[in-house]
Design a protein around this motif. Structure first.
Motif, PDB file in Angstrom:
ATOM      1  N   ALA A 108       0.816  -1.209   0.000  1.00  0.00           N
ATOM      2  CA  ALA A 108       0.000   0.000   0.000  1.00  0.00           C
ATOM      3  C   ALA A 108       0.852   1.263   0.000  1.00  0.00           C
ATOM      4  CB  ALA A 108      -0.926   0.002   1.209  1.00  0.00           C
ATOM      5  N   LEU A 109       2.146   1.109   0.278  1.00  0.00           N
ATOM      6  CA  LEU A 109       3.043   2.259   0.367  1.00  0.00           C
ATOM      7  C   LEU A 109       4.068   2.330  -0.752  1.00  0.00           C
ATOM      8  CD1 LEU A 109       3.852   2.097   4.197  1.00  0.00           C
ATOM      9  CD2 LEU A 109       2.169   3.562   3.067  1.00  0.00           C
ATOM     10  N   ALA A 110       4.514   1.166  -1.265  1.00  0.00           N
ATOM     11  CA  ALA A 110       5.702   1.172  -2.132  1.00  0.00           C
ATOM     12  C   ALA A 110       5.510   0.485  -3.473  1.00  0.00           C
ATOM     13  CB  ALA A 110       6.870   0.516  -1.385  1.00  0.00           C
ATOM     14  N   SER A 111       4.325  -0.001  -3.816  1.00  0.00           N
ATOM     15  CA  SER A 111       4.108  -0.593  -5.135  1.00  0.00           C
ATOM     16  C   SER A 111       3.986   0.513  -6.181  1.00  0.00           C
ATOM     17  CB  SER A 111       2.835  -1.434  -5.137  1.00  0.00           C
ATOM     18  OG  SER A 111       1.697  -0.607  -4.936  1.00  0.00           O
ATOM     19  N   GLY A 112       4.031   0.136  -7.455  1.00  0.00           N
ATOM     20  CA  GLY A 112       3.920   1.109  -8.530  1.00  0.00           C
ATOM     21  C   GLY A 112       2.677   1.976  -8.425  1.00  0.00           C
ATOM     22  N   PRO A 113       1.467   1.374  -8.309  1.00  0.00           N
ATOM     23  CA  PRO A 113       0.248   2.179  -8.190  1.00  0.00           C
ATOM     24  C   PRO A 113       0.240   3.065  -6.950  1.00  0.00           C
ATOM     25  CG  PRO A 113      -0.287  -0.081  -8.812  1.00  0.00           C
ATOM     26  CD  PRO A 113       1.167  -0.068  -8.459  1.00  0.00           C
ATOM     27  N   SER A 114       0.838   2.582  -5.846  1.00  0.00           N
ATOM     28  CA  SER A 114       0.860   3.366  -4.614  1.00  0.00           C
ATOM     29  C   SER A 114       1.754   4.594  -4.747  1.00  0.00           C
ATOM     30  CB  SER A 114       1.334   2.501  -3.442  1.00  0.00           C
ATOM     31  OG  SER A 114       0.465   1.406  -3.259  1.00  0.00           O
ATOM     32  N   ILE A 115       2.908   4.426  -5.389  1.00  0.00           N
ATOM     33  CA  ILE A 115       3.792   5.566  -5.614  1.00  0.00           C
ATOM     34  C   ILE A 115       3.116   6.580  -6.536  1.00  0.00           C
ATOM     35  CG2 ILE A 115       6.065   6.307  -6.433  1.00  0.00           C
ATOM     36  CD1 ILE A 115       7.056   3.443  -5.904  1.00  0.00           C
ATOM     37  N   ALA A 116       2.446   6.075  -7.572  1.00  0.00           N
ATOM     38  CA  ALA A 116       1.730   6.960  -8.493  1.00  0.00           C
ATOM     39  C   ALA A 116       0.652   7.752  -7.749  1.00  0.00           C
ATOM     40  CB  ALA A 116       1.113   6.146  -9.627  1.00  0.00           C
ATOM     41  N   LYS A 117      -0.062   7.102  -6.849  1.00  0.00           N
ATOM     42  CA  LYS A 117      -1.104   7.771  -6.067  1.00  0.00           C
ATOM     43  C   LYS A 117      -0.511   8.891  -5.219  1.00  0.00           C
ATOM     44  CE  LYS A 117      -4.822   6.732  -2.750  1.00  0.00           C
ATOM     45  NZ  LYS A 117      -4.324   7.518  -1.600  1.00  0.00           N
ATOM     46  N   THR A 118       0.642   8.630  -4.618  1.00  0.00           N
ATOM     47  CA  THR A 118       1.322   9.653  -3.817  1.00  0.00           C
ATOM     48  C   THR A 118       1.658  10.883  -4.658  1.00  0.00           C
ATOM     49  OG1 THR A 118       2.284   7.991  -2.336  1.00  0.00           O
ATOM     50  CG2 THR A 118       3.375  10.136  -2.415  1.00  0.00           C
ATOM     51  N   LEU A 119       2.119  10.647  -5.877  1.00  0.00           N
ATOM     52  CA  LEU A 119       2.478  11.761  -6.752  1.00  0.00           C
ATOM     53  C   LEU A 119       1.250  12.521  -7.245  1.00  0.00           C
ATOM     54  CD1 LEU A 119       5.420  10.227  -8.848  1.00  0.00           C
ATOM     55  CD2 LEU A 119       5.530  11.777  -6.879  1.00  0.00           C
ATOM     56  N   GLU A 179      -1.403  12.995  -5.545  1.00  0.00           N
ATOM     57  CA  GLU A 179      -1.799  13.833  -4.414  1.00  0.00           C
ATOM     58  C   GLU A 179      -0.938  15.089  -4.309  1.00  0.00           C
ATOM     59  OE1 GLU A 179      -1.454  11.049  -1.244  1.00  0.00           O
ATOM     60  OE2 GLU A 179      -3.416  10.108  -1.616  1.00  0.00           O
ATOM     61  N   GLN A 180       0.240  15.042  -4.963  1.00  0.00           N
ATOM     62  CA  GLN A 180       1.126  16.204  -4.980  1.00  0.00           C
ATOM     63  C   GLN A 180       0.944  17.028  -6.264  1.00  0.00           C
ATOM     64  OE1 GLN A 180       5.220  15.093  -4.116  1.00  0.00           O
ATOM     65  NE2 GLN A 180       4.545  13.480  -2.715  1.00  0.00           N
ATOM     66  N   GLY A 181      -0.092  16.677  -7.054  1.00  0.00           N
ATOM     67  CA  GLY A 181      -0.426  17.460  -8.223  1.00  0.00           C
ATOM     68  C   GLY A 181       0.222  17.018  -9.515  1.00  0.00           C
ATOM     69  N   LEU A 182       0.896  15.848  -9.528  1.00  0.00           N
ATOM     70  CA  LEU A 182       1.550  15.372 -10.751  1.00  0.00           C
ATOM     71  C   LEU A 182       0.633  14.422 -11.524  1.00  0.00           C
ATOM     72  CD1 LEU A 182       5.175  14.679  -9.460  1.00  0.00           C
ATOM     73  CD2 LEU A 182       4.364  16.650 -10.755  1.00  0.00           C
ATOM     74  N   ASP A 183       0.851  14.345 -12.817  1.00  0.00           N
ATOM     75  CA  ASP A 183       0.069  13.457 -13.684  1.00  0.00           C
ATOM     76  C   ASP A 183       0.720  12.085 -13.694  1.00  0.00           C
ATOM     77  OD1 ASP A 183      -1.632  12.380 -15.509  1.00  0.00           O
ATOM     78  OD2 ASP A 183      -0.810  13.429 -17.253  1.00  0.00           O
ATOM     79  N   ALA A 184       0.280  11.216 -12.796  1.00  0.00           N
ATOM     80  CA  ALA A 184       0.864   9.871 -12.681  1.00  0.00           C
ATOM     81  C   ALA A 184      -0.241   8.886 -12.341  1.00  0.00           C
ATOM     82  CB  ALA A 184       1.949   9.843 -11.612  1.00  0.00           C
ATOM     83  N   ASP A 185      -0.574   8.030 -13.300  1.00  0.00           N
ATOM     84  CA  ASP A 185      -1.618   7.031 -13.085  1.00  0.00           C
ATOM     85  C   ASP A 185      -1.060   5.636 -12.818  1.00  0.00           C
ATOM     86  OD1 ASP A 185      -3.768   8.827 -13.461  1.00  0.00           O
ATOM     87  OD2 ASP A 185      -3.545   8.676 -15.634  1.00  0.00           O
ATOM     88  N   THR A 186       0.133   5.374 -13.312  1.00  0.00           N
ATOM     89  CA  THR A 186       0.714   4.032 -13.204  1.00  0.00           C
ATOM     90  C   THR A 186       2.174   4.107 -12.752  1.00  0.00           C
ATOM     91  OG1 THR A 186       1.545   4.016 -15.484  1.00  0.00           O
ATOM     92  CG2 THR A 186      -0.738   3.283 -15.128  1.00  0.00           C
ATOM     93  N   GLY A 187       2.725   2.947 -12.454  1.00  0.00           N
ATOM     94  CA  GLY A 187       4.147   2.879 -12.122  1.00  0.00           C
ATOM     95  C   GLY A 187       5.018   3.343 -13.272  1.00  0.00           C
TER      96      GLY A 187
END
Length: 396
Positions: free
Chosen positions: A265-276, A278-286
């Motif tokens: 939930a913290l370090a997988s590809g989708p989880s990292i993308a979700k974190t980004l 939330e910071q305003g970046l365009d990231a849907d996938t790893g």
């Protein structure tokens, strides 16, 4: 050591399958050398070698130096004798390859396929594309020795049936072996994808390391464990499920498994993308995360490094527990994530016991996206080239 009598037939090494095991290392030997190392009569060795040559498992390998008279012929394992169909089924893809018995890739094909479409849809693709690859290789389907399949979930290895796989609806308990054998009547072996990645990585690049941990970081996170030279699957096929270990001191991020603070939930590809995101970046996938990092985006780089630290927090305990000599990081995020691996190294070397890390190497996967098919091929080869199976295939 001499393990048998000179009459050959009472020796523990008198069978063709047993003699074949001596030749599997690829080293060419003469009949005399085989007779000397086994304690068998020369006539027994000659008979067994002739049987193996007729089946194609052994072939001529030149002549040895003569000490007078005609030079003696040498023989060696012929990896081209049969083919293996190696299959890597991922959450969003299928990678299929035809290899020889030495793991050399003869032909391969990648296609986009969602595993959640169900076992019949996915396995029909495997059968259709696999049969096409064999035909295109110019070899008859009769040369197929076996099929190896890696699946992205827990597998009961003895039966090849998936066991409550979280991202594979419709697969739980499905008879993968029986379904494939209706079209391809050969041995079919099935395992978790990370397990076969560990096998493939070790076979191709770390053969001298008997204690290896392969960590896959992609849509999910898991580990393949090789200890004392043997793959460890656990009691129910779930050994190495790092993704659902709670990260020490983690925030209570919900995980798909129902728990909080899981590594996945913290370090997988989708989880990292979700974190980004939330910071305003365009990231849907790893893949988006990796593209941002490759372009020098500081937030993406920091997110990958932070994910690596979270993975390192879990691996530090694993290193103390299992004492591997090498940790290989792979998967779609791992194999392309230098920043991720930097974070892993930072924490593991700091938090694990000094004795456990004194000779520990942490490396990016060298087999890359072929790790799984190389492991699937090796899994089948180890089975079909065992003494009992060789004997059965020869009709002995």
């Amino acid at each position: 050591m001499n393990r048998g009598s000179r009459d050959g037939d009472t020796s523990a090494l008198s069978r063709a399958g047993d003699i074949f095991q001596l030749l599997r290392d690829g080293k060419a030997r003469t009949r005399a050398e085989l007779a000397l190392s086994t304690g068998l009569a020369r006539s027994t060795v000659t008979s067994r070698i002739d049987t193996l040559m007729t089946a194609g498992f052994v072939g001529p390998a030149g002549e040895a130096t003569s000490s007078g008279g005609r030079p003696p012929s040498r023989f060696a394992f012929n990896p081209a004798a049969r083919l293996v169909l190696a299959v890597d089924v991922g959450a969003m893809h299928i990678h299929i390859a035809v290899t020889d018995l030495g793991g050399r890739v003869v032909a391969e094909h990648r296609l986009r396929q969602v595993v959640s479409d169900g076992p019949e849809v996915v396995l029909e693709q495997v059968i259709t594309q696999g049969s096409r690859l064999i035909a295109n290789s110019g070899r008859p389907e009769a040369d197929l020795a076996g099929v190896g399949i890696g699946l992205p979930g827990p597998v009961e290895h003895n039966t090849g049936r998936p066991v409550k796989p979280p991202i594979m609806p419709g697969w739980d308990g499905f008879d993968v072996v029986g379904y494939v054998q209706r079209a391809l009547p050969v041995p079919v072996l099935v395992d978790n994808d990370v397990n076969i990645m560990a096998l493939g990585e070790r076979t191709s690049h770390w053969s001298h390391h008997n204690n290896l941990l392969f960590v896959k970081v992609a849509t999910g996170i898991g580990a393949g464990i090789i200890s004392s030279g043997e793959l460890q699957r656990g009691a129910n096929g779930t050994a190495g499920d790092l993704g659902h270990v709670r990260v020490p001191g983690s925030r209570d991020t919900p995980c798909a498994c129902g728990n909080l603070g899981c590594l996945e939930a913290l370090a997988s590809g989708p989880s990292i993308a979700k974190t980004l995101r939330e910071q305003g970046l365009d990231a849907d996938t790893g893949a988006d995360v990796l593209a941002l990092a490759a372009a020098g985006n500081v937030k993406a780089i920091q997110a990958l490094r932070g994910a690596g630290r979270d993975i390192g927090d879990v691996l530090a305990t694993v290193v103390n527990l299992l004492n591997p000599s090498v940790i290989v990081v792979g998967g779609s995020i791992g194999q392309a994530g230098d920043h991720l691996v930097a974070g892993i190294r930072e924490i593991v070397y700091r938090r694990s016991l000094p004795l456990a890390t004194s000779h520990l190497r942490i490396s990016l996967s060298m087999a890359g996206d072929r790790a799984a098919i190389l492991g699937a091929s090796d899994m089948v080869t180890q089975h079909v080239l065992s003494s009992p199976v060789i004997e059965a295939s020869l009709g002995l």
